[in-house]
Structure formats: structure tokens, C-alpha cells
Motif scaffolding. Structure first.
Motif, PDB file in Angstrom:
ATOM      1  N   TYR A  51      33.057  23.799  69.660  1.00 12.31           N
ATOM      2  CA  TYR A  51      34.508  23.705  70.525  1.00 12.31           C
ATOM      3  C   TYR A  51      33.978  24.918  71.885  1.00 12.31           C
ATOM      4  O   TYR A  51      33.767  26.368  70.894  1.00 12.31           O
ATOM      5  CB  TYR A  51      35.899  23.980  70.088  1.00 12.31           C
ATOM      6  CG  TYR A  51      37.010  23.520  71.513  1.00 12.31           C
ATOM      7  CD1 TYR A  51      37.331  22.466  71.971  1.00 12.31           C
ATOM      8  CD2 TYR A  51      37.850  24.297  71.881  1.00 12.31           C
ATOM      9  CE1 TYR A  51      38.365  21.803  72.933  1.00 12.31           C
ATOM     10  CE2 TYR A  51      39.044  24.399  72.373  1.00 12.31           C
ATOM     11  CZ  TYR A  51      38.719  22.286  73.474  1.00 12.31           C
ATOM     12  OH  TYR A  51      39.891  22.628  74.334  1.00 12.31           O
TER      13      TYR A  51
ATOM     14  N   PRO B  33      32.565  16.324  71.963  1.00  9.54           N
ATOM     15  CA  PRO B  33      33.607  15.614  70.985  1.00  9.54           C
ATOM     16  C   PRO B  33      31.826  14.789  70.410  1.00  9.54           C
ATOM     17  O   PRO B  33      31.198  14.766  70.724  1.00  9.54           O
ATOM     18  CB  PRO B  33      34.342  14.893  71.527  1.00  9.54           C
ATOM     19  CG  PRO B  33      34.170  15.064  72.708  1.00  9.54           C
ATOM     20  CD  PRO B  33      33.166  16.011  73.138  1.00  9.54           C
TER      21      PRO B  33
ATOM     22  N   GLU C 182      41.288  17.531  68.301  1.00 12.10           N
ATOM     23  CA  GLU C 182      40.548  16.624  68.558  1.00 12.10           C
ATOM     24  C   GLU C 182      39.243  16.996  67.905  1.00 12.10           C
ATOM     25  O   GLU C 182      38.648  15.888  67.194  1.00 12.10           O
ATOM     26  CB  GLU C 182      40.844  16.006  70.318  1.00 12.10           C
ATOM     27  CG  GLU C 182      41.615  14.647  69.856  1.00 12.10           C
ATOM     28  CD  GLU C 182      42.117  13.757  71.240  1.00 12.10           C
ATOM     29  OE1 GLU C 182      40.778  13.973  71.796  1.00 12.10           O
ATOM     30  OE2 GLU C 182      43.517  13.780  71.144  1.00 12.10           O
ATOM     31  N   HIS C 183      38.630  17.813  68.677  1.00 11.47           N
ATOM     32  CA  HIS C 183      37.158  18.315  68.465  1.00 11.47           C
ATOM     33  C   HIS C 183      37.249  18.844  66.671  1.00 11.47           C
ATOM     34  O   HIS C 183      36.049  18.428  66.367  1.00 11.47           O
ATOM     35  CB  HIS C 183      36.574  19.753  69.239  1.00 11.47           C
ATOM     36  CG  HIS C 183      35.238  19.706  69.837  1.00 11.47           C
ATOM     37  ND1 HIS C 183      34.670  19.658  69.330  1.00 11.47           N
ATOM     38  CD2 HIS C 183      35.015  19.568  71.443  1.00 11.47           C
ATOM     39  CE1 HIS C 183      33.609  20.234  69.728  1.00 11.47           C
ATOM     40  NE2 HIS C 183      33.255  20.202  70.907  1.00 11.47           N
TER      41      HIS C 183
ATOM     42  N   TRP D 286      41.492  21.356  71.231  1.00 12.54           N
ATOM     43  CA  TRP D 286      40.670  21.471  70.138  1.00 12.54           C
ATOM     44  C   TRP D 286      40.504  20.515  68.830  1.00 12.54           C
ATOM     45  O   TRP D 286      40.493  20.809  67.941  1.00 12.54           O
ATOM     46  CB  TRP D 286      41.143  22.823  70.666  1.00 12.54           C
ATOM     47  CG  TRP D 286      41.385  24.036  69.097  1.00 12.54           C
ATOM     48  CD1 TRP D 286      39.910  24.845  68.960  1.00 12.54           C
ATOM     49  CD2 TRP D 286      41.717  23.473  67.282  1.00 12.54           C
ATOM     50  NE1 TRP D 286      39.662  25.008  67.781  1.00 12.54           N
ATOM     51  CE2 TRP D 286      40.807  25.031  67.179  1.00 12.54           C
ATOM     52  CE3 TRP D 286      42.658  23.015  66.560  1.00 12.54           C
ATOM     53  CZ2 TRP D 286      41.526  24.586  65.140  1.00 12.54           C
ATOM     54  CZ3 TRP D 286      42.536  23.328  65.832  1.00 12.54           C
ATOM     55  CH2 TRP D 286      42.168  24.079  64.623  1.00 12.54           C
TER      56      TRP D 286
ATOM     57  N   VAL E 164      38.528  12.156  77.738  1.00 15.47           N
ATOM     58  CA  VAL E 164      38.761  13.576  77.747  1.00 15.47           C
ATOM     59  C   VAL E 164      38.841  14.580  78.544  1.00 15.47           C
ATOM     60  O   VAL E 164      37.930  13.673  79.646  1.00 15.47           O
ATOM     61  CB  VAL E 164      37.185  13.901  76.323  1.00 15.47           C
ATOM     62  CG1 VAL E 164      36.709  15.424  76.007  1.00 15.47           C
ATOM     63  CG2 VAL E 164      36.862  12.828  74.563  1.00 15.47           C
TER      64      VAL E 164
ATOM     65  N   PHE F 290      36.108  19.349  77.837  1.00 15.37           N
ATOM     66  CA  PHE F 290      35.458  19.090  76.164  1.00 15.37           C
ATOM     67  C   PHE F 290      36.777  19.166  75.651  1.00 15.37           C
ATOM     68  O   PHE F 290      37.107  18.453  74.273  1.00 15.37           O
ATOM     69  CB  PHE F 290      34.381  19.732  76.140  1.00 15.37           C
ATOM     70  CG  PHE F 290      33.560  20.661  75.948  1.00 15.37           C
ATOM     71  CD1 PHE F 290      32.276  19.635  76.366  1.00 15.37           C
ATOM     72  CD2 PHE F 290      33.131  21.420  77.355  1.00 15.37           C
ATOM     73  CE1 PHE F 290      30.992  19.490  76.896  1.00 15.37           C
ATOM     74  CE2 PHE F 290      31.896  21.747  77.994  1.00 15.37           C
ATOM     75  CZ  PHE F 290      30.875  20.908  77.742  1.00 15.37           C
TER      76      PHE F 290
ATOM     77  N   HIS G 233      28.448  21.222  73.443  1.00 19.27           N
ATOM     78  CA  HIS G 233      30.205  20.906  73.479  1.00 19.27           C
ATOM     79  C   HIS G 233      30.803  19.856  73.130  1.00 19.27           C
ATOM     80  O   HIS G 233      32.506  19.862  72.992  1.00 19.27           O
ATOM     81  CB  HIS G 233      30.777  21.934  74.633  1.00 19.27           C
ATOM     82  CG  HIS G 233      31.082  24.030  74.525  1.00 19.27           C
ATOM     83  ND1 HIS G 233      30.643  24.260  73.463  1.00 19.27           N
ATOM     84  CD2 HIS G 233      29.945  24.965  75.711  1.00 19.27           C
ATOM     85  CE1 HIS G 233      30.019  26.171  73.596  1.00 19.27           C
ATOM     86  NE2 HIS G 233      30.344  25.653  74.672  1.00 19.27           N
TER      87      HIS G 233
ATOM     88  N   TYR H 137      28.085  22.932  62.781  1.00 20.85           N
ATOM     89  CA  TYR H 137      29.210  22.604  63.591  1.00 20.85           C
ATOM     90  C   TYR H 137      30.146  24.017  63.149  1.00 20.85           C
ATOM     91  O   TYR H 137      29.960  24.793  62.197  1.00 20.85           O
ATOM     92  CB  TYR H 137      30.206  21.940  63.191  1.00 20.85           C
ATOM     93  CG  TYR H 137      31.108  21.990  64.343  1.00 20.85           C
ATOM     94  CD1 TYR H 137      31.104  21.136  65.485  1.00 20.85           C
ATOM     95  CD2 TYR H 137      32.364  21.999  63.450  1.00 20.85           C
ATOM     96  CE1 TYR H 137      32.402  21.269  66.163  1.00 20.85           C
ATOM     97  CE2 TYR H 137      33.867  22.644  64.680  1.00 20.85           C
ATOM     98  CZ  TYR H 137      33.778  22.014  66.072  1.00 20.85           C
ATOM     99  OH  TYR H 137      35.259  21.399  67.230  1.00 20.85           O
TER     100      TYR H 137
ATOM    101  N   GLY I 225      37.280  16.278  64.735  1.00 15.41           N
ATOM    102  CA  GLY I 225      36.304  14.581  64.790  1.00 15.41           C
ATOM    103  C   GLY I 225      35.222  15.094  64.508  1.00 15.41           C
ATOM    104  O   GLY I 225      34.236  14.219  63.465  1.00 15.41           O
ATOM    105  N   TRP I 226      34.900  16.302  64.325  1.00 11.25           N
ATOM    106  CA  TRP I 226      33.460  16.952  63.659  1.00 11.25           C
ATOM    107  C   TRP I 226      33.816  17.074  62.001  1.00 11.25           C
ATOM    108  O   TRP I 226      32.690  16.519  61.359  1.00 11.25           O
ATOM    109  CB  TRP I 226      33.040  17.968  64.139  1.00 11.25           C
ATOM    110  CG  TRP I 226      31.993  18.028  65.828  1.00 11.25           C
ATOM    111  CD1 TRP I 226      32.914  18.193  67.101  1.00 11.25           C
ATOM    112  CD2 TRP I 226      30.995  17.789  65.149  1.00 11.25           C
ATOM    113  NE1 TRP I 226      31.317  17.644  67.652  1.00 11.25           N
ATOM    114  CE2 TRP I 226      31.395  17.890  67.161  1.00 11.25           C
ATOM    115  CE3 TRP I 226      29.672  17.053  65.001  1.00 11.25           C
ATOM    116  CZ2 TRP I 226      29.422  17.630  67.350  1.00 11.25           C
ATOM    117  CZ3 TRP I 226      28.756  16.696  65.283  1.00 11.25           C
ATOM    118  CH2 TRP I 226      27.654  16.859  66.629  1.00 11.25           C
TER     119      TRP I 226
END
Length: 293
Positions: free
Chosen positions: A43, A109, A173-174, A171, A15, A168, A107, A126, A177-178
């Protein structure tokens, strides 16, 4: 502060990060969460301060209203991984929070979150924002925040966002992922920034439902009107104007808070390139974002 003294991006466990968020890594990973802690995860530039202020008002606005007028938001809701030399670290601030629950922001991930948050079964909120507006907001933020890597010009920033070369990381993947984590961990409340803009009251109701609060209609209205964008933007305890690393001559920390502002920045060619890239990266994601109303 000249550009050369701004932090530099490097790859950290896959990351893009800067040392401000990795220097204190072991301490942060060993953070001891408590079962009633509430983690606000986003994010960057996706409504973090907005949700922080809402939660702070819901929990403490009645019993200690002076907090809202005397303590800046970054002291009421510390930024867990923030470590700037000669300033108190976010982890130390979080450790010493006097409130119950402790409201803490990150912030990270999802894979970087200290494991005690999962072990203690903490509630996590989130917030995700559509990628185009998020990109524009991040660009202005990188221009005015001296703790961010140099923004460069709009075209190069645009390109770096697509490549995930942001603090971070990506965007895509963030937010995904969440979302994935939410499927196996029931205590994540996943909110969309655009829904908040569309009907703040409705989203506050859902939030209250999730955290188990049932405020009176008056309290809810006080919170709803208190966190309207123009009120937040003028509020010195919420708008980060008291933090010297933010250069308000370049841009305010809270700029517009609108849905669809990206249209003032994207060229037709950029928009086409973005849409193509977006379709490819989001093809397996059930997340649906609105880019305009």
C-alpha cells in the motif's frame, strides 16, 4: 502546480484510482512477467522504497555498485502501473530492465496484479505498515506529490482514509487481500514495517532466506547500514529528490520513518473513532499490527 490540475479520484472496478494508474490498463494487464522477476507490493507509504533499496543492494550492490550512486531507485525498480504523459511508463521501464532478476514495484491491490506474475510463479514481497502511521505518512505524501489528488486538510484526509477514498483504495482491503492470497500462493513473503524498524538485520535475514540468497556477513552489514533511515533520507538516488513532481518545500519524500508518529496528529476523538472503525474492519483478520513500541 495548482490543485485543479491534480489528478482526481474515481471508482475503478470497486477501487479508488486516478488516471495515472489506469490509462495504460490493458498494456499493464498484459505485462509479461518472467519466472525470476521479483514483485515488491505495498500500500502506498508502507516502506516500498526501503525494501526496493534492500533488494537492489542484495542483488547488485556487489557486482555493480555504481548503480547505487548513479541511477535513482525509480529507474532501478520501476513502478509498474505508473503512466504520466510525456514520461516513460513504468511498464516500458520494466520491460526494458537489463537486470536479472528484474525488481518491479506495484501498489496494486492483489486483484489488479497482472496474471502473468501468478502464471510464472514469481516471488512477491509484500510490506504492510500499521494503519495509523500509514495514514499520517500518506497525508504528507499527498501534500507534496503533485501526481496525487489534493490532500485537503488533515481532518478531511483522515475521514477519506477511513472511507477508503485513497489512490489504490482501502488500506484494510489492501493488507487483508494480500494476506488472504498468501494462504493459497506460497511465493508471497509478507513483511511488517514495524518489524523492519525493530530489527532490520533480522528481517533482511528472513528476506534472504525467502529469495534464496546467502550473502556474507559483510554484505549484510553493508546493506543494513546503507538502508538505515537517515542514510536513505540523505541518499539522492533513493530519496526521490530528483523527481520534479515531488515538492520538497512542502515535505521530504522520506519524512520520519518512525513507529508511533500518528500520536502527533490524531486527536483523542479521532483516535477513538479510528479504533472503533478499525476493530470492526479487522475483526476477521489474523493480522496483528503494532502502533507503538
Amino acid at each position: 502546480m495548482d490543485p485543479s490540475s491534480r489528478p482526481k479520484l474515481f471508482d475503478f472496478h470497486g477501487v479508488s484510482m486516478t488516471n495515472i494508474f489506469t490509462d495504460n490498463w490493458e498494456n499493464i494487464q498484459n505485462f509479461q512477467a518472467r519466472p525470476d522477476d521479483i514483485l515488491i507490493a505495498t500500500y502506498p507509504k508502507a516502506g516500498t522504497t526501503w525494501i526496493s533499496q534492500i533488494l537492489d543492494m542484495l542483488y547488485f550492490g556487489q557486482e555493480s555498485p555504481e548503480r547505487l550512486t548513479s541511477l535513482p531507485i525509480y529507474e532501478r525498480v520501476p513502478f509498474l502501473e505508473m503512466t504520466i504523459p510525456n514520461l516513460v511508463s513504468g511498464k516500458d521501464q520494466a520491460d526494458n530492465l537489463p537486470t536479472t532478476p528484474r525488481l518491479i514495484k506495484t501498489h496494486f491491490p492483489v486483484q489488479f496484479v497482472p496474471k502473468s506474475f501468478w502464471e510464472q510463479n514469481c516471488r512477491i514481497i509484500y510490506v504492510a505498515r500499521n494503519a495509523k502511521d500509514n495514514l499520517v505518512s500518506f497525508y504528507h505524501f499527498a501534500r507534496m506529490n503533485k501526481a496525487q489528488p489534493e490532500a485537503g486538510d488533515w481532518n478531511s484526509f483522515f475521514q477519506r482514509f477511513l472511507e477508503g477514498k485513497m489512490v489504490f483504495g482501502s488500506w484494510y482491503e489492501h493488507v487483508n487481500g494480500w494476506w488472504k492470497k498468501k494462504q493459497t500462493y506460497s511465493k508471497i513473503h509478507y513483511m511488517l514495517y514495524e518489524n523492519m524498524i525493530e530489527d532490520t538485520g533480522r528481517e533482511i535475514d528472513k528476506l534472504c532466506n525467502f529469495i534464496g540468497l546467502s550473502p556474507s556477513a559483510e554484505v549484510k552489514e553493508m546493506v543494513r547500514s546503507g538502508v538505515q533511515f537517515d542514510n536513505m533520507k540523505k541518499n539522492k538516488m533513493a530519496n526521490y529528490s530528483t523527481l520534479p513532481i515531488m515538492d520538497f518545500k512542502v515535505s521530504p519524500f522520506m519524512r520520519k520513518g518512525k513507529v508511533g508518529d500518528w500520536k502527533n496528529y490524531f486527536t483523542v476523538a479521532q483516535n477513538e473513532a479510528f479504533d472503533e472503525d478499525y476493530k470492526r474492519k479487522m475483526k476477521d483478520s489474523p493480522l496483528q499490527f503494532r502502533f507503538e513500541f
